[in-house]
Design a protein around this motif. Structure first.
Motif, PDB file in Angstrom:
ATOM      1  N   TYR A 272     -12.134 -10.464   0.968  1.00 24.44           N
ATOM      2  CA  TYR A 272     -11.407  -9.361   1.576  1.00 24.44           C
ATOM      3  C   TYR A 272     -10.926  -8.543   1.461  1.00 24.44           C
ATOM      4  O   TYR A 272     -11.290  -7.404   2.822  1.00 24.44           O
ATOM      5  N   ILE A 273     -10.694  -8.210   0.477  1.00 23.47           N
ATOM      6  CA  ILE A 273      -9.948  -7.041   0.050  1.00 23.47           C
ATOM      7  C   ILE A 273     -11.075  -5.955   0.072  1.00 23.47           C
ATOM      8  O   ILE A 273     -10.944  -4.647   0.228  1.00 23.47           O
ATOM      9  N   ALA A 274     -12.287  -6.743  -0.852  1.00 20.01           N
ATOM     10  CA  ALA A 274     -13.795  -5.748  -0.650  1.00 20.01           C
ATOM     11  C   ALA A 274     -13.850  -4.894   0.817  1.00 20.01           C
ATOM     12  O   ALA A 274     -14.364  -4.307   0.798  1.00 20.01           O
ATOM     13  N   LEU A 275     -14.017  -6.140   1.707  1.00 23.91           N
ATOM     14  CA  LEU A 275     -14.449  -5.200   3.066  1.00 23.91           C
ATOM     15  C   LEU A 275     -13.657  -4.578   3.693  1.00 23.91           C
ATOM     16  O   LEU A 275     -14.070  -3.602   4.887  1.00 23.91           O
ATOM     17  N   LEU A 276     -11.806  -5.456   3.178  1.00 19.64           N
ATOM     18  CA  LEU A 276     -11.069  -4.143   4.065  1.00 19.64           C
ATOM     19  C   LEU A 276     -11.382  -2.692   3.629  1.00 19.64           C
ATOM     20  O   LEU A 276     -11.496  -1.606   3.971  1.00 19.64           O
ATOM     21  N   SER A 277     -11.613  -2.473   2.270  1.00 20.92           N
ATOM     22  CA  SER A 277     -11.718  -1.585   0.942  1.00 20.92           C
ATOM     23  C   SER A 277     -13.228  -0.751   2.036  1.00 20.92           C
ATOM     24  O   SER A 277     -12.938   0.636   2.232  1.00 20.92           O
ATOM     25  N   ALA A 278     -13.909  -1.383   2.490  1.00 17.23           N
ATOM     26  CA  ALA A 278     -15.409  -0.837   3.096  1.00 17.23           C
ATOM     27  C   ALA A 278     -15.004  -0.171   4.205  1.00 17.23           C
ATOM     28  O   ALA A 278     -15.911   0.617   4.464  1.00 17.23           O
ATOM     29  N   ALA A 279     -14.745  -0.449   4.786  1.00 18.42           N
ATOM     30  CA  ALA A 279     -13.839   0.055   5.763  1.00 18.42           C
ATOM     31  C   ALA A 279     -12.905   1.279   5.994  1.00 18.42           C
ATOM     32  O   ALA A 279     -12.172   1.544   7.242  1.00 18.42           O
ATOM     33  N   GLU A 280     -12.510   1.296   4.471  1.00 16.83           N
ATOM     34  CA  GLU A 280     -11.742   2.430   4.573  1.00 16.83           C
ATOM     35  C   GLU A 280     -10.323   1.798   5.339  1.00 16.83           C
ATOM     36  O   GLU A 280      -9.702   2.963   5.500  1.00 16.83           O
ATOM     37  N   LEU A 281      -9.306   1.077   5.125  1.00 18.60           N
ATOM     38  CA  LEU A 281      -8.688   0.747   5.912  1.00 18.60           C
ATOM     39  C   LEU A 281      -7.431   0.484   4.067  1.00 18.60           C
ATOM     40  O   LEU A 281      -6.725   0.973   4.095  1.00 18.60           O
ATOM     41  N   LEU A 282      -7.791  -0.704   3.393  1.00 17.47           N
ATOM     42  CA  LEU A 282      -6.741  -0.631   2.403  1.00 17.47           C
ATOM     43  C   LEU A 282      -7.796  -1.237   1.098  1.00 17.47           C
ATOM     44  O   LEU A 282      -9.097  -1.720   1.506  1.00 17.47           O
ATOM     45  N   SER A 283      -7.444  -0.848  -0.232  1.00 19.49           N
ATOM     46  CA  SER A 283      -7.669  -1.099  -1.358  1.00 19.49           C
ATOM     47  C   SER A 283      -7.354  -1.524  -2.201  1.00 19.49           C
ATOM     48  O   SER A 283      -6.014  -1.953  -2.294  1.00 19.49           O
ATOM     49  N   GLY A 284      -8.208  -2.660  -2.967  1.00 15.99           N
ATOM     50  CA  GLY A 284      -7.563  -2.988  -4.174  1.00 15.99           C
ATOM     51  C   GLY A 284      -7.596  -2.636  -5.468  1.00 15.99           C
ATOM     52  O   GLY A 284      -8.271  -2.766  -6.458  1.00 15.99           O
ATOM     53  N   LEU A 285      -6.672  -1.294  -5.726  1.00 12.64           N
ATOM     54  CA  LEU A 285      -7.040  -0.490  -7.451  1.00 12.64           C
ATOM     55  C   LEU A 285      -7.361  -1.840  -8.068  1.00 12.64           C
ATOM     56  O   LEU A 285      -6.193  -2.333  -8.522  1.00 12.64           O
ATOM     57  N   GLN A 286      -8.249  -1.473  -8.801  1.00 12.15           N
ATOM     58  CA  GLN A 286      -8.682  -2.157  -9.980  1.00 12.15           C
ATOM     59  C   GLN A 286      -7.434  -1.487 -11.440  1.00 12.15           C
ATOM     60  O   GLN A 286      -7.272  -0.369 -11.203  1.00 12.15           O
ATOM     61  N   LYS A 287      -7.230  -2.767 -12.772  1.00  6.53           N
ATOM     62  CA  LYS A 287      -6.688  -2.161 -13.742  1.00  6.53           C
ATOM     63  C   LYS A 287      -7.675  -1.186 -14.236  1.00  6.53           C
ATOM     64  O   LYS A 287      -8.699  -1.442 -14.504  1.00  6.53           O
ATOM     65  N   TYR A 288      -7.525   0.583 -15.232  1.00 11.36           N
ATOM     66  CA  TYR A 288      -8.364   0.980 -16.331  1.00 11.36           C
ATOM     67  C   TYR A 288      -8.147  -0.011 -17.410  1.00 11.36           C
ATOM     68  O   TYR A 288      -7.742  -0.118 -18.122  1.00 11.36           O
ATOM     69  N   ALA A 289      -9.635  -0.291 -17.829  1.00 13.70           N
ATOM     70  CA  ALA A 289      -9.699  -0.623 -19.217  1.00 13.70           C
ATOM     71  C   ALA A 289     -10.900  -0.354 -19.416  1.00 13.70           C
ATOM     72  O   ALA A 289     -12.208   0.283 -19.033  1.00 13.70           O
ATOM     73  N   ASN A 290     -11.616  -0.927 -20.307  1.00 12.26           N
ATOM     74  CA  ASN A 290     -12.370   0.514 -21.740  1.00 12.26           C
ATOM     75  C   ASN A 290     -14.123  -1.134 -21.252  1.00 12.26           C
ATOM     76  O   ASN A 290     -15.057  -0.957 -20.983  1.00 12.26           O
ATOM     77  N   ALA A 297     -10.520  -9.088 -13.519  1.00 13.56           N
ATOM     78  CA  ALA A 297      -9.772 -10.279 -14.549  1.00 13.56           C
ATOM     79  C   ALA A 297      -8.269  -9.278 -13.400  1.00 13.56           C
ATOM     80  O   ALA A 297      -7.001 -10.356 -13.904  1.00 13.56           O
ATOM     81  N   SER A 298      -7.944  -8.385 -13.119  1.00 15.00           N
ATOM     82  CA  SER A 298      -6.374  -7.512 -13.218  1.00 15.00           C
ATOM     83  C   SER A 298      -6.009  -7.556 -12.324  1.00 15.00           C
ATOM     84  O   SER A 298      -6.823  -7.986 -10.862  1.00 15.00           O
ATOM     85  N   ALA A 299      -4.845  -7.752 -11.782  1.00 17.98           N
ATOM     86  CA  ALA A 299      -3.969  -7.961 -10.395  1.00 17.98           C
ATOM     87  C   ALA A 299      -4.447  -6.622  -9.488  1.00 17.98           C
ATOM     88  O   ALA A 299      -4.231  -5.392 -10.496  1.00 17.98           O
ATOM     89  N   PRO A 300      -4.799  -6.667  -8.116  1.00 15.45           N
ATOM     90  CA  PRO A 300      -4.877  -5.192  -7.540  1.00 15.45           C
ATOM     91  C   PRO A 300      -3.756  -4.263  -7.097  1.00 15.45           C
ATOM     92  O   PRO A 300      -3.053  -5.680  -7.328  1.00 15.45           O
ATOM     93  N   LYS A 301      -3.710  -3.150  -7.163  1.00 19.35           N
ATOM     94  CA  LYS A 301      -3.019  -2.607  -6.988  1.00 19.35           C
ATOM     95  C   LYS A 301      -3.410  -2.199  -5.651  1.00 19.35           C
ATOM     96  O   LYS A 301      -4.392  -1.666  -5.224  1.00 19.35           O
ATOM     97  N   PHE A 302      -2.674  -1.850  -4.318  1.00 22.46           N
ATOM     98  CA  PHE A 302      -2.893  -1.930  -2.632  1.00 22.46           C
ATOM     99  C   PHE A 302      -2.495  -0.885  -2.779  1.00 22.46           C
ATOM    100  O   PHE A 302      -1.669  -0.342  -2.848  1.00 22.46           O
TER     101      PHE A 302
END
Length: 422
Positions: A272-290, A297-302
């Motif tokens: 559902y977060i992916a759908l909201l992000s595609a609609a340019e409403l709300l994104s769940g940013l992922q943790k930066y990792a190599n 696996a990271s917790a999203p940052k809304f």
């Protein structure tokens, strides 16, 4: 009337010999239709046709009866929003294009094209016929549903279109067009349609809810995606935008902590977060990792894509938001994050970073370039432990402090993400 900067790209492409259809995409109420009409109004009336599919209900028609080769104008007017209507409209524009003899081009623009069933297959047949005959006609397709537009463009029209994408309005755009102050932009966001309502906050909030949020979720998302728990998606949006935008929140905590009334699991919430992000409403940013698996696996940052969404749902008035330092700090951070998300598209990636007790609000990355960004809305000159740890962990990276003790928020919001990445 204010013109967005993408208008120069549209003008240039319409001056060229038609090679590709032009797809103008973006979320609701960011000025797609206005921009196209601004360009069309610069053309002679006999050289343009703008039509919208939002007129009557659709009925289904068998495509086998259509004559894609006909340039004659039919002597009937089929109901709108159908495959038959699209062929009828296209042939009407063809007939006009064939009358142009002065070396210019006819322009056919179709708004909300994705509402026509099987639109991409019909457009493919018509466009291919036009190219064989070298018809002097440009075709501009406008749409706000990212799923239907993307599916049609990539599956049926691959290689036949160029995209011009409009995202949410920036601070400089709202400042120039509506004389917004920085604080007004941070709270009221970047929706041009609501700019005249900010003097009546109750009316402004109702407009954001009923003219923006409700149509995007109920029409753009729920009608065009398989959603098993609509109430859960709506609650997740309200939670992520209103209560937790600018914060890291594990999906397991949302599920186990009972933050949502509707039951769900982490996989469903992630989808559902992916759908909201595609609609340019709300994104769940992922943790930066190599490593990619650590990102997933990271917790999203809304982060809301427009602070108007956060302010409309959070329950604070403008005055109350400014008086609450904690809430205002979260609004400023959300505003910076929204600016990065809206201007980084296709240029760089946006993440956050956290290791142990060290954290950086945002990370921009592209190839070997890496920038850690910390947002501080208060007046402080203390050392920022997170930026120092990030720089030490990622050799060759750069860091940036946004706020009174670093780059002023005003200046940061005045340049796109790629500018700061260098």
């Amino acid at each position: 009337m204010y013109s967005r900067h993408q208008i120069s790209t549209l003008r240039q492409r319409l001056r060229e010999t038609p090679k590709f259809m032009i797809a103008v995409t973006g979320p609701r109420q960011v000025g797609k239709t206005t921009m196209v009409n601004q360009v069309l109004d610069e053309q002679p009336a006999a050289h343009r046709l703008f039509v919208s599919t939002e007129q009557r209900e659709t009925f289904s028609t068998n495509l086998s009866g259509f004559d894609f080769d006909s340039n004659d104008e039919p002597d009937y007017s089929p109901p709108p929003r159908s495959e038959e209507w699209l062929v009828h409209t296209w042939n009407k524009a063809r007939a006009q294009a064939l009358r142009i003899t002065n070396g210019t081009y006819y322009i056919l623009a179709i708004d909300e094209i994705q509402k026509i069933p099987n639109w991409s297959e019909v457009a493919k047949g018509l466009w291919d016929k036009d190219r064989i005959e070298q018809l002097p006609m440009h075709v501009v397709l406008l749409g706000s549903s990212p799923w239907l537009m993307q599916k049609g463009l990539t599956e049926s029209l691959a290689g036949r279109f160029e995209r011009i994408h409009l995202s949410h309005w920036s601070f400089r755009e709202m400042q120039k067009a509506f004389d917004f102050t920085l604080d007004q932009y941070i709270y009221f966001g970047g929706y041009p349609g609501s700019a005249s309502l900010i003097g009546d906050e109750q009316r402004w909030r109702a407009y954001i809810q009923h003219s923006l949020i409700d149509p995007i979720i109920n029409k753009d998302i729920l009608e065009h995606n398989r959603i098993h728990k609509p109430a859960l998606l709506k609650q997740l949006f309200e939670l992520g935008c209103g209560a937790y935008s600018g914060q890291i929140l594990a999906l397991s905590k949302i599920v186990d902590g009972g933050l949502l009334q509707e039951a769900g699991n982490t996989t469903t919430l992630s989808d559902y977060i992916a759908l909201l992000s595609a609609a340019e409403l709300l994104s769940g940013l992922q943790k930066y990792a190599n490593k990619e698996h650590r990102k997933r696996a990271s917790a999203p940052k809304f982060n809301a894509h427009n602070t108007a969404l956060m302010s409309a749902l959070a329950g604070y008035t403008f005055a109350e938001a400014k008086a609450d330092r904690s809430h205002w700090g979260r609004l400023v951070e959300t505003c910076v994050g929204a600016h990065l998300l809206n201007t980084a598209q296709g240029e760089c990636d946006v993440h956050y970073w956290r290791e142990g007790g060290d954290e950086v609000d945002f990370v921009l990355s592209k190839n070997s370039k890496l920038l850690g960004i910390e947002v501080k809305s208060g007046k402080t000159a203390i050392a920022h432990k997170g930026l120092q740890a990030f720089s030490q962990t990622h050799t060759g990276s750069k860091t940036l402090l946004v706020g009174d003790a670093g780059i002023p928020v005003y200046d940061f919001l005045s340049a796109p993400a790629s500018h700061w990445l260098g």
